[in-house]
Design an enzyme around this catalytic site. Structure first.
Site, short mmCIF file in Angstrom:
data_model
loop_
_atom_site.label_atom_id
_atom_site.label_comp_id
_atom_site.label_asym_id
_atom_site.label_seq_id
_atom_site.Cartn_x
_atom_site.Cartn_y
_atom_site.Cartn_z
N SER A 20 20.11 6.10 -48.69
CA SER A 20 20.66 7.34 -48.33
C SER A 20 21.84 8.01 -49.57
O SER A 20 22.50 7.05 -49.92
CB SER A 20 21.23 7.28 -47.11
OG SER A 20 21.95 8.41 -46.86
N GLY A 21 21.33 9.05 -49.94
CA GLY A 21 22.09 9.62 -51.08
C GLY A 21 21.49 9.50 -52.49
O GLY A 21 22.39 9.63 -53.28
N THR A 37 15.77 13.81 -51.34
CA THR A 37 15.59 15.19 -51.06
C THR A 37 15.62 16.15 -52.01
O THR A 37 15.04 17.15 -52.32
CB THR A 37 16.56 15.72 -49.94
OG1 THR A 37 16.60 14.73 -49.01
CG2 THR A 37 16.28 16.98 -49.15
N ASN A 68 26.19 10.26 -47.40
CA ASN A 68 25.50 11.43 -48.08
C ASN A 68 26.02 12.84 -47.15
O ASN A 68 25.72 12.68 -46.00
CB ASN A 68 24.16 11.34 -48.12
CG ASN A 68 23.39 12.58 -48.80
OD1 ASN A 68 24.11 13.45 -49.11
ND2 ASN A 68 21.95 12.57 -48.83
N SER A 79 22.71 14.33 -45.67
CA SER A 79 21.92 13.08 -45.36
C SER A 79 20.61 13.73 -44.28
O SER A 79 20.82 14.41 -43.48
CB SER A 79 22.35 12.11 -44.58
OG SER A 79 21.46 11.10 -44.62
N SER A 80 19.26 13.39 -44.95
CA SER A 80 18.18 13.77 -43.90
C SER A 80 18.12 13.17 -42.90
O SER A 80 18.17 11.60 -43.11
CB SER A 80 16.94 13.98 -44.92
OG SER A 80 17.16 14.16 -46.18
N GLY A 99 15.50 5.88 -46.65
CA GLY A 99 15.51 4.57 -47.29
C GLY A 99 15.99 3.60 -46.54
O GLY A 99 16.36 3.80 -45.40
N GLU A 113 18.23 0.77 -44.82
CA GLU A 113 19.67 1.07 -44.66
C GLU A 113 20.13 -0.16 -44.05
O GLU A 113 19.66 -0.80 -43.32
CB GLU A 113 19.74 2.21 -43.40
CG GLU A 113 19.73 3.64 -43.95
CD GLU A 113 19.78 4.43 -42.87
OE1 GLU A 113 19.97 5.90 -43.13
OE2 GLU A 113 19.99 4.22 -41.45
N1 LIG Z 1 19.13 14.94 -59.81
C1 LIG Z 1 20.31 15.11 -59.17
N2 LIG Z 1 21.14 15.86 -59.90
C2 LIG Z 1 22.17 16.27 -59.53
N3 LIG Z 1 22.87 15.94 -58.26
C3 LIG Z 1 22.15 15.12 -57.49
C4 LIG Z 1 20.69 14.96 -57.67
N4 LIG Z 1 20.07 13.91 -56.91
C5 LIG Z 1 21.03 13.96 -55.83
N5 LIG Z 1 22.17 14.82 -56.28
C6 LIG Z 1 23.39 14.81 -55.58
O1 LIG Z 1 23.26 13.84 -54.59
C7 LIG Z 1 23.47 14.34 -53.10
C8 LIG Z 1 22.42 13.44 -52.37
O2 LIG Z 1 21.02 13.58 -52.55
P1 LIG Z 1 19.81 13.76 -51.48
O3 LIG Z 1 20.28 14.60 -50.30
O4 LIG Z 1 18.76 14.21 -52.25
O5 LIG Z 1 19.70 12.35 -50.98
P2 LIG Z 1 18.88 11.67 -50.07
O6 LIG Z 1 18.16 10.47 -51.04
O7 LIG Z 1 17.87 12.67 -49.64
O8 LIG Z 1 19.65 11.07 -49.02
P3 LIG Z 1 19.38 10.73 -47.63
O9 LIG Z 1 18.44 9.71 -47.39
O10 LIG Z 1 20.61 10.53 -46.87
O11 LIG Z 1 18.61 12.13 -47.20
C9 LIG Z 1 22.87 15.64 -53.30
O12 LIG Z 1 23.50 16.60 -52.47
C10 LIG Z 1 23.24 15.96 -54.75
O13 LIG Z 1 24.65 16.33 -54.68
MG LIG Z 2 17.43 13.41 -47.94
#
Ligand SMILES: Nc1ncnc2c1ncn2[C@@H]1O[C@H](COP(=O)(O)OP(=O)(O)OP(=O)(O)O)[C@@H](O)[C@H]1O
Ligand SMILES: [Mg+2]
Length: 1053
Positions: free
Chosen positions: A142-143, A147, A192, A195-196, A424, A426
């Site tokens: 997560s994070g 996404t 996050n 977070s999705s 992912g 957890e």
């Molecule tokens: N490539 C990137 N460039 C800049 N910032 C990023 C990038 N990837 C992620 N982030 C930052 O990290 C935060 C978390 O990313 P994201 O929501 O994609 O995580 P996730 O893997 O989908 O988490 P979850 O499993 O909780 O959904 C985003 O809101 C953004 O601020």
């Molecule tokens: Mg996500």
């Protein structure tokens, strides 16, 4: 000029282009692309761009060190072969711009530094060229940025793919589905802020031209418990806060909502309704717009918001116990809104909230609920309403993304690109049913990943005809089986416990587990653990040894969550809802279905199996996301956290598999092209097969047999050091080659320039010579023709005008006329005139006249009045004397002197005499010759001597003047004989008599006598003057009494 290069965050080395000096070498607008392999030379600075090239590939420390070095330089992407490892930078690196998209389009994967777009483009090109469905699997905790990566990939496809011929809105809908799904399915968690809370698999369909024409989304297990409960520091789903923050006053009033999230019990559990990184108001606007894009009507939006509001009202619905401890609804206001928003009958709903309907032996029984049960039922309803609405929403988005051409024949030729953004692995302090499901999902995906990676590796070896060497790796199938196996698997046992009659609790489930799988090496409970491990396990917990590490799960809530129980009468009430979305979410068939619905875990298992099937049918690509720190801070590299992720993402495993055989492989053509300069036989060109060329090359480079293998189309190099040594040699070779190339290029360049100039000079010279020659020839030709025409014309000059002589005649005429211009007479006396050709005689005469008139006219115009007077007198004199008097020609050049005397020039006595009495002149005979003055007054001729008027002759009495024709200066004034006062005619001698007399214009009768003049000398006495020519003037008295005058003969006569 020094070559300036810059390393940009993607790891690309770009040539810095001077803003005012455009660089011709630049491929993109901002620099020269340097290939990934070229960038290998910078490996000491930024680690390796492909972990496969790590010398110490078994060392986790070396792996992490490489990640760290690159992360420090903002190089967030690194490959493990075809797998992309991405580290969340937590800052905007400006690496997803349109320029970057262009840079990564259509280039070979290994020719550019690692980037998400390189993967996106490779996948897309494979989809188009091989027409095979593709799947990009994005995983990470997560994070970690899953996404974000999905969104960037979608953006890449939306912006770089061609637009479909019809239904161009699909691209917008694909993009706009994200904010809507995120609003309803994402929430702020401790890990996050966005977070999705559901798993997402999205298919994008492309037509045969590569344009996106449709899409489909599959969602997995929404974390619905969040609707009614959030941990400290977490929030409910974004949509609640967005609606309260951004919704219009009117909307909120209609929904019975207050703007303050603190008023809603479902929103205050986590005690952090406000988050600095989230702007709910703006997000609301984005969601509202997106809803329109994905085809939501105003009514549908209204219905959807009614449901969102009803969940909030449900949370505020309170119960109080009556005397029999049965729950009663006490929040009437909330209840009223609920019935309206959900479109349900008030009394039925009230009953359903406080009673449970049981069907026993075909009979329906209503059992009242106590306070706890009523609260449970209410929360269950809230969760069910929300999660089913979410499912409906996904369905609705799918309908709007569905290609309109699904029925057309071309539809069959569409290909699909899947994007998997799933939660992912957890591990929390307290892990429950949700973590169990999520981690199980990750086990499945890891299994798939290993299978597919190994498979592809094996396939490549087989395709290349290289012996497959077994790779040692951990196969997590054993854990997957532990969870999903029929009868013996954890899910089966859980289902069994949920379904079995009797008192089943979470603890009885745990016991059952202990009984059934106690010998499994990956399963542990307090009871089964040894003395030492037991301390770390609670009595209500079990531990699974996942591929990524140990996770301890608390069994509390497992049965409940798995059952997902919603009381029948609540379902019935919702089935009769007038809210169209609710009536679709709660289908009546559910009520009549006697079969027990599948438990949550089984549903999830089934959907995962389906997902694995989907993914297996596609060509996979992997993006492994890593979260660098828990604080969501840019630039912080938490080694412990990263090591943990590297482990559970199986990256070392992945690397081992990839490196099991060979660290580097490349097509013969590419390898030969790159290194051919290192061997004299292959440089500069190799004529034979590339494979043979590579064989010659590696022999020359001294590769040992164990260092490489030759496949069918590729060379496989076992150790990175072999490749690096080759790269170093290439670097040295390049220097000398560069110098040589520069020198030859300069020579070539200048020689080309010289040859160009020489060619140009020769060209100009020959052209000019040709021009001159042509001009000369033309001139000669013209001259010959002219001469010929002139001669011919000359011969025929007397013939009538005809073509043969016309030119000659014209020429003669024009040349006469042109010459005439130069030979005109200069003055009126000039009588010269060129002789005209016969044809122009008349014209010449006319011209001559004209010319003369013109000269005369000009001359006349220039004559002054005095001169005019002179000329006039000259003309008169000429008239009188010309040809008659000998000395006339001598007098012509002498000007007439003005005869007017001023009063002061005349003696006063004369003046007095003139004014008073007449003067008498007496003839005294020639002997008494005396000098006299002859005055001409206006009325008379006066002869004066020594200031005495001797004689006065009135003009009226002057009858004539006689002169001889000779050049003497004598003249006779004839006077009327009747005039007695006169003494007779007067004989005078004066050189200028004529001027004196004739200028006075008083005499009309002038006689020029030949030989002699007779004059009257007084009454009755006439005299005669005889003139004879002689040598000099001599006046004598002849014997005959005549006056004899010998006048000199003048030559002019
Ligand atoms: N490539 C990137 N460039 C800049 N910032 C990023 C990038 N990837 C992620 N982030 C930052 O990290 C935060 C978390 O990313 P994201 O929501 O994609 O995580 P996730 O893997 O989908 O988490 P979850 O499993 O909780 O959904 C985003 O809101 C953004 O601020
Ligand atoms: Mg996500």
């Amino acid at each position: 000029m020094a070559l300036q290069v810059e390393l940009i965050p993607t790891g690309e080395i770009i040539r810095v282009v001077h803003p005012h000096r455009p660089c011709k070498l630049a491929l993109g607008s901002d620099g020269v692309r340097v290939t990934m392999e070229s960038a290998l030379t910078a490996r000491d600075r930024v680690g390796v761009q492909d972990f496969v090239l790590l010398e110490n590939f078994t060392s986790e420390a070396a792996f992490i060190e490489n990640l760290r070095r690159r992360f420090r330089e903002n190089l967030i992407y690194t490959y493990i072969g075809p797998v992309l490892v991405s580290v969340n930078p937590y800052r905007d690196l400006q690496i997803y711009t349109r320029q970057h998209m262009e840079r990564y389009r259509g280039v070979s994967f290994y020719e550019v530094p690692p980037h998400l777009f390189a993967v996106a483009d490779t996948v897309y090109r494979a989809l188009r060229t091989e027409r095979r469905d593709q799947a990009v699997m994005i995983s990470g905790e997560s994070g970690a940025g899953k996404t974000e990566a999905t969104k960037r990939l979608l953006q890449f496809y939306a912006e770089t793919c061609p637009a479909p011929e019809r239904g161009g809105a699909v691209r917008d809908r694909l993009l706009q589905s994200n904010p809507v799904l995120e609003a309803f399915g994402n929430a702020k968690t401790l890990r996050n802020d966005n977070s999705s809370r559901f798993g997402k698999y999205m298919d994008v369909q492309f037509d045969f031209k590569g344009a996106p024409v449709g899409g489909h989304i599959l969602s997995y297990l929404l974390e619905k418990s969040r609707v009614v409960h959030q941990n400290h520091g977490e929030r409910n789903f974004h949509i609640f806060y967005q609606l309260l923050e951004g919704g219009e006053e009117e909307t909120l009033r209609r929904l019975g909502l207050e703007r303050n999230p603190q008023s809603y019990l479902y929103l205050v559990k986590g005690q952090c309704a406000k988050v600095s990184s989230i702007n709910d108001k703006n997000d609301w606007k984005v969601v509202r717009k997106a809803l329109t894009v994905i085809n939501f009507t105003e009514d549908e939006v209204e219905d959807l918001l009614s449901i969102v509001a009803s969940v909030l009202h449900l949370g505020n619905l309170h119960f109080a116990a009556d005397e029999e401890s049965n729950a009663q609804v006490t929040s009437e206001n909330q209840f009223k809104y609920l019935t309206r928003l959900l479109g349900v009958d008030g009394s039925t709903f009230r009953e359903a909230l406080t009673h449970r309907k049981i069907i026993a032996k075909g009979e329906e029984l209503l059992s009242p609920l106590n306070l706890e049960q009523a609260a449970y039922a209410r929360d269950a309803l809230a969760k069910a309403v929300y999660s089913r609405t979410f499912t409906w929403l996904v369905g609705k988005i799918n309908r709007s993304l569905a290609s309109k051409d699904a029925q057309s024949p071309s539809w069959r030729s569409t290909t699909v690109l899947g994007l998997l953004d799933i939660y992912g692995f957890e591990v929390f302090q307290h892990n429950s049913f949700e973590q169990f499901c999520i981690n199980y999902c990750n086990e499945k995906l890891q299994q798939l990943f290993i299978e597919l990676t190994l498979k592809s590796e094996q396939e490549e070896y087989e395709a290349e005809g290289i012996a497959w060497e077994p790779v040692q790796y951990f196969n997590n199938k054993i854990i997957c089986d532990l969870v999903e196996e029929k009868f013996k698997g954890i899910i089966s046992i859980l289902d069994e416990e949920c379904l079995r009659p009797g008192e089943a609790t979470d603890l009885t489930f745990l016991e059952k587990l202990e009984d059934t799988i106690k010998h499994h090496p990956h399963f542990l409970t307090h009871k089964l653990a040894d003395q030492r491990t037991r301390k770390s396990l609670g009595r209500g917990e079990f531990r699974l040894l996942h591929y990524a590490g140990e996770v301890t799960y608390s069994v509390t809530g497992f049965l409940d969550k798995n059952n997902d129980l919603l009381f029948r009468n609540l379902k019935e009430t919702m089935c009769s809802s007038e809210n169209p979305i609710m009536s679709q979410c709660f289908d009546r068939s559910e009520l009549s279905d006697k079969k027990r619905p599948e438990t949550v875990a089984t549903q999830f298992k089934m959907s995962l199996l389906q997902l694995v099937e989907i993914l297996q049918s596609k060509e996979p690509a992997y993006i492994r996301c890593i979260k660098p720190n828990d604080a969501k801070q840019p630039g912080r590299f938490d080694e412990v956290l990263i090591r943990h992720q590297v482990k559970y993402l199986g990256l070392m495993e992945n690397l081992r598999v990839r490196r099991a055989g060979f660290a580097y492989r490349r097509k013969y053509e590419a390898f030969l092209q790159r290194y051919k300069s290192l061997c004299p036989e292959t440089w500069p060109t190799w004529a034979g097969r590339p494979q043979d060329g590579v064989a010659v090359l590696v022999r020359h480079l001294g590769y040992k047999p164990e260092e490489y293998k030759m496949g069918r189309t590729k060379i496989f190099i076992r150790f990175p050091k072999t490749l690096f040594a080759t790269e170093d040699a290439l670097e040295v070779r390049r220097q000398s080659l560069a110098t040589k190339i520069q020198a030859s290029w300069r020579g070539f360049h200048w020689r080309q320039k010289f040859l160009r100039v020489k060619r140009s000079a020769i060209c100009i010279q020959s052209w000019w010579r040709g021009t001159l020659g042509r001009r000369k020839a033309a001139k000669r030709k013209w001259a010959a023709q002219t001469i010929r025409r002139l001669i011919r014309g000359f011969i025929l000059r007397h013939a009538p005008r005809c073509p043969e002589n016309a030119f000659f005649l014209d020429h003669v005429r024009t040349s006469f006329l042109l010459n005439l211009r130069r030979q005109l007479p200069r003055n009126v006396l000039d009588t010269s005139w060129p002789i005209p050709p016969p044809a122009l005689r008349e014209a010449s005469e006319l011209l001559r006249e004209l010319c003369m008139k013109n000269m005369v006219w000009k001359y006349c115009r220039s004559i002054s009045p005095e001169w005019k007077q002179q000329l006039h007198q000259k003309a008169v004199a000429s008239e009188i004397f010309k040809g008659k008097k000998d000395n006339y020609p001598q007098s012509v050049p002498r000007l007439f002197i003005s005869t007017r005397l001023g009063a002061d020039e005349i003696s006063p006595k004369v003046l007095q005499a003139l004014g008073t009495e007449p003067i008498q002149v007496r003839h005294r005979g020639w002997r008494h010759r005396r000098p006299r003055q002859l005055l001409l007054t206006p009325n008379a001729v006066v002869i004066v001597e020594d200031a005495k008027v001797k004689q006065r002759i009135d003009y009226t009495n002057l009858t004539g003047i006689s002169v001889s024709s000779l050049s003497d200066s004598l003249f006779v004034l004839h006077v009327q004989r009747e005039d007695n006062k006169q003494k007779g005619d007067v004989v005078l001698q004066s050189d200028s008599y004529s001027r004196r007399l004739f200028s006075a214009d008083r005499v009309n009768n002038i006689n020029i006598n030949q030989g002699s003049i007779t004059y009257a000398g007084g009454p009755g006495r006439d005299g005669i003057i005889d003139f004879t020519p002689g040598s000099e003037l001599l006046i004598t008295k002849a014997k005959n009494g005549h006056l004899a005058v010998v006048a000199p003969r003048l030559n002019s006569r």
